[in-house]
Design a protein around this motif. Structure first.
Motif, short mmCIF file in Angstrom:
data_model
loop_
_atom_site.label_atom_id
_atom_site.label_comp_id
_atom_site.label_asym_id
_atom_site.label_seq_id
_atom_site.Cartn_x
_atom_site.Cartn_y
_atom_site.Cartn_z
N UNK A 173 68.52 -28.59 86.43
CA UNK A 173 67.20 -28.12 86.00
C UNK A 173 66.53 -29.21 85.16
N UNK A 174 65.39 -29.67 85.63
CA UNK A 174 64.68 -30.72 84.87
C UNK A 174 63.27 -30.26 84.55
N UNK A 175 62.72 -30.78 83.45
CA UNK A 175 61.31 -30.55 83.18
C UNK A 175 60.56 -31.87 83.31
N UNK A 176 59.24 -31.81 83.19
CA UNK A 176 58.41 -33.00 83.41
C UNK A 176 57.67 -33.41 82.14
N UNK A 177 58.16 -32.97 81.01
CA UNK A 177 57.43 -33.18 79.76
C UNK A 177 57.80 -34.51 79.09
N UNK B 294 71.15 -30.55 83.07
CA UNK B 294 69.73 -30.57 82.69
C UNK B 294 69.20 -32.00 82.67
N UNK B 295 67.88 -32.09 82.69
CA UNK B 295 67.31 -33.43 82.66
C UNK B 295 65.80 -33.41 82.54
N UNK B 296 65.24 -34.61 82.61
CA UNK B 296 63.79 -34.71 82.61
C UNK B 296 63.35 -35.70 83.68
N UNK B 297 62.16 -35.44 84.16
CA UNK B 297 61.54 -36.24 85.22
C UNK B 297 60.11 -36.43 84.73
N UNK B 298 59.88 -37.59 84.06
CA UNK B 298 58.61 -37.77 83.36
C UNK B 298 57.81 -38.91 84.01
#
Lengths: 268, 268
Positions: free
Chosen positions: A89-93, A108-112
């Motif tokens: 599950x990643x967010x884009x923030x 978890x992760x992020x994709x910014x």
């Protein structure tokens, strides 16, 4: 691979559109906005589900949460009971730490993506956009494969992929706020001053385009022009006084920004 | 028609180059910088004279003073005794009133191109640049012909010509300072924050290019994004605190600019 997207905003739109060009489609797009969601899903070969209708979320490999910063944790909480424990599950923030997700998920992760997105803007190309990734997992044996997976998605869109920790990503976001959000506010102020003289904002556009072209041949440190950097105290002082009389809201901004360019200026 | 230019800087260079493309050459280019002056004159079919060697200035129809704001009056004084009384003398400044010239000459004016000029930048096109003109003369019977003459020169370069009085031109200059000079300062700040994370300024360029493209489809009022306009107080407060700890020079700028975007933010 089953990928789900939560959100139907500007970034969500360009993400779906960008990946679709490379034959990656989202299994399901979730969103509050039925019209936007239905349109997006139909156009890019996905299915739409109303937000909160998360029971279809089982067996997804990746969920991208592309909602506003303040809604990320709520969404995470809402979907947590439906997801397979292996889902990434990643967010884009730019600003929200991935620890917000780690309370609910194992991977978890992020994709910014370092870009500003507008649906209206059909010319946007992902190729040059830097994308900053981060992945953490509670099972360290899993980390390499999760990172590889997220990288494979991001690399489809762009050649400029960076791994970046949360504590650094937030500074990138701050850099973008100065360089873009605050600049845009000055373009607004410029447009309002022009309007008071019955001139349209469009007279500023060639100047702004040239200013950006200039940055391709020299860094902003070197590209700085204007009375403040020249130390032309008389002009800066005159502008400051004119603003105090005519646009008092902008006078202090003029002063503090001039001093940021040249601290040796002496303004009353 | 005999035209003379005083100055060999960035604007002077592009003026000579732009007019040369339309077969208008400067009879003489005057300047302090011998190397720049000789180069410019040789390349664009003019002759060069060292600054202060103004005795060759008789019988000119137009003199364009393209020197820094603070030098305009001095140059005007120096050349005044050599000029034919019918010569039109204009400067290229956004901020200096033409009354500075009117103390020395009968026909005075300004020729203010709304653009940033760099010699390095060979791609510059005059076509879209707005040029703001002003002419005043002590013999009012002369005004129409002097205006027509200056307009004919300006129209050669651009289709966007405006007549603008001194007291309005200075506000244009202020608008340009916000929109360009202050933005460039924020690009510098962005680049310095990125550098602290070992990232190059070039990661910001696609964002800035897109931001300008966006302005072609919507005004900056509508293009505003970021945590401040969203009223995301938590994010703005967090950034402000991080800046206070890590980049104290930029913390107040962050605060005042965020409040300029959204005065309802509540920052400690």
């Amino acid at each position: 691979m089953k990928i789900g997207l939560i959100g139907t905003g500007n970034l969500a739109f360009h993400l779906v559109r960008g990946l679709f060009k490379h034959d990656i489609t989202f299994q399901t797009i979730f969103g509050r906005n039925t019209i936007e969601g239905e349109l997006l899903a139909r156009k890019f070969n996905s299915t739409y589900e109303i937000d909160y209708n998360f029971e279809t979320l089982c067996n997804f490999d990746l969920i991208i949460i592309a909602v506003s910063d303040s809604a990320i944790e709520l969404v995470a909480k809402q979907i947590s009971s439906f997801l397979n424990s292996n889902t990434l599950v990643v967010h884009t923030s730019g600003s929200v730490p991935i620890s917000v997700l780690a309370s609910y998920f194992k991977n978890v992760g992020s994709f910014y993506p370092f870009q500003t997105f507008t649906k209206l803007d059909k010319s946007l190309s992902w190729r040059d956009i830097s994308i900053f990734l981060n992945v953490e997992t509670k099972e360290t044996t899993n980390l390499a494969s999760q990172k590889k997976y997220l990288l494979s998605i991001a690399s489809t869109l762009s050649e400029k992929i960076f791994w970046l920790k949360d504590e650094d990503r937030i500074f990138l976001h701050i850099a973008a706020i100065f360089a873009h959000n605050f600049s845009n506010n000055f373009w607004r102020i410029g447009s309002e001053i022009l309007k008071s003289k019955n001139l349209d904002f469009s007279v500023l556009l060639p100047l702004l385009k040239q200013a950006i072209l200039k940055l391709e041949i020299m860094p902003p440190q070197q590209a700085q022009t204007g009375p403040a950097i020249r130390g032309d105290n008389a002009v800066v002082e005159k502008h400051y006084q004119l603003l105090q009389q005519n646009f008092p809201d902008y006078a202090e901004l003029y002063k503090i920004n001039s001093l940021s360019i040249n601290k040796d200026l002496d303004l009353t």
